[in-house]
Design a protein around this motif. Structure first.
Motif, PDB file in Angstrom:
ATOM      1  N   ASN A 168      -4.153  -3.560 -15.811  1.00 24.60           N
ATOM      2  CA  ASN A 168      -2.975  -4.263 -16.276  1.00 24.60           C
ATOM      3  C   ASN A 168      -3.266  -5.754 -16.160  1.00 24.60           C
ATOM      4  O   ASN A 168      -3.356  -6.297 -15.068  1.00 24.60           O
TER       5      ASN A 168
ATOM      6  N   TYR B  71      -2.318  -4.388  -4.189  1.00 21.26           N
ATOM      7  CA  TYR B  71      -1.682  -4.891  -5.412  1.00 21.26           C
ATOM      8  C   TYR B  71      -2.733  -5.415  -6.382  1.00 21.26           C
ATOM      9  O   TYR B  71      -2.773  -5.019  -7.544  1.00 21.26           O
TER      10      TYR B  71
ATOM     11  N   GLU C 211       6.966  -6.905 -11.625  1.00 22.56           N
ATOM     12  CA  GLU C 211       5.918  -5.988 -11.183  1.00 22.56           C
ATOM     13  C   GLU C 211       5.654  -6.116  -9.682  1.00 22.56           C
ATOM     14  O   GLU C 211       5.566  -5.114  -8.968  1.00 22.56           O
TER      15      GLU C 211
ATOM     16  N   PHE D   9       3.014   0.366 -12.703  1.00 24.94           N
ATOM     17  CA  PHE D   9       2.000  -0.025 -13.679  1.00 24.94           C
ATOM     18  C   PHE D   9       2.030   0.867 -14.916  1.00 24.94           C
ATOM     19  O   PHE D   9       1.017   1.131 -15.532  1.00 24.94           O
TER      20      PHE D   9
ATOM     21  N   LYS E 113      -3.714  -3.316  -9.767  1.00 27.65           N
ATOM     22  CA  LYS E 113      -3.355  -3.971 -11.028  1.00 27.65           C
ATOM     23  C   LYS E 113      -4.567  -4.135 -11.927  1.00 27.65           C
ATOM     24  O   LYS E 113      -4.550  -3.756 -13.088  1.00 27.65           O
TER      25      LYS E 113
END
Length: 141
Positions: free
Chosen positions: A74, A64, A85, A139, A68
Motif C-alpha cells: 500500500n 505498521y 489508516e 489495508f 503497509k
C-alpha cells in the motif's frame, strides 16, 4: 485441494508471516531488554507489565511500516488517507495490545507462569488477530 493451497500460500500470507515473525522478534527483544532492566528494582510482576507496554509500542511502529509497504503493498501516502489508516491500524493494535496486556498480567501475576512462555503464547494470538484486522479493515484494496 490446489485452490485451497493457493489461497493460503501466496505472497501476502507468506510475507505477513515473515513480517509477523520479525515483528514478534522486535516485540520479544524489546520486552526482554526492558523486563531484565526493570526486574531488579520492580520485581517480575511490574517489570513484565511495563515491558509489555514498551515492547508493544516498538512492535506496532515496526509492524505498521512493514505491513503497509512489504505485505499489503500500500503506497498511498496522501495525508488524509494516512491519518485514517494509521488510526485504524493503531486502533486494532490497541485492542489486541489490551488483550495481550490482560493475558500477560493474568499469566504472570495471577497464575505465576513464566513471563517468557506467556509472551510466546500471547504473541501467537496477536499475530493471527492482527492479520485478520489488517486484511479485512485496514489495508483493504
Amino acid at each position: 485441494m490446489d485452490s485451497i493451497i493457493k489461497k493460503f500460500i501466496n505472497y501476502e500470507t507468506v510475507s505477513y508471516i515473515i513480517v509477523g515473525v520479525l515483528t514478534t522478534l522486535v516485540d520479544y527483544i524489546v520486552f526482554a531488554i526492558v523486563n531484565e532492566s526493570l526486574k531488579p528494582g520492580l520485581g517480575t510482576d511490574r517489570a513484565s507489565f511495563i515491558a509489555t507496554i514498551v515492547s508493544w509500542i516498538a512492535a506496532v511502529a515496526f509492524a505498521y511500516v512493514t505491513n503497509k509497504l512489504a505485505v499489503f503493498k500500500n503506497f498511498n501516502f496522501r495525508p488524509k488517507y494516512l491519518i485514517k489508516e494509521i488510526g485504524s491500524f493503531f486502533g486494532a493494535r490497541l485492542i489486541s495490545g489490551v488483550i495481550v496486556l490482560i493475558f500477560m498480567w493474568v499469566a504472570v501475576s495471577v497464575l505465576s507462569w513464566n513471563e517468557y512462555i506467556s509472551k510466546l503464547i500471547s504473541s501467537a494470538f496477536n499475530m493471527v488477530f492482527n492479520y485478520v484486522a489488517s486484511k479485512l479493515f485496514i489495508f483493504k484494496k
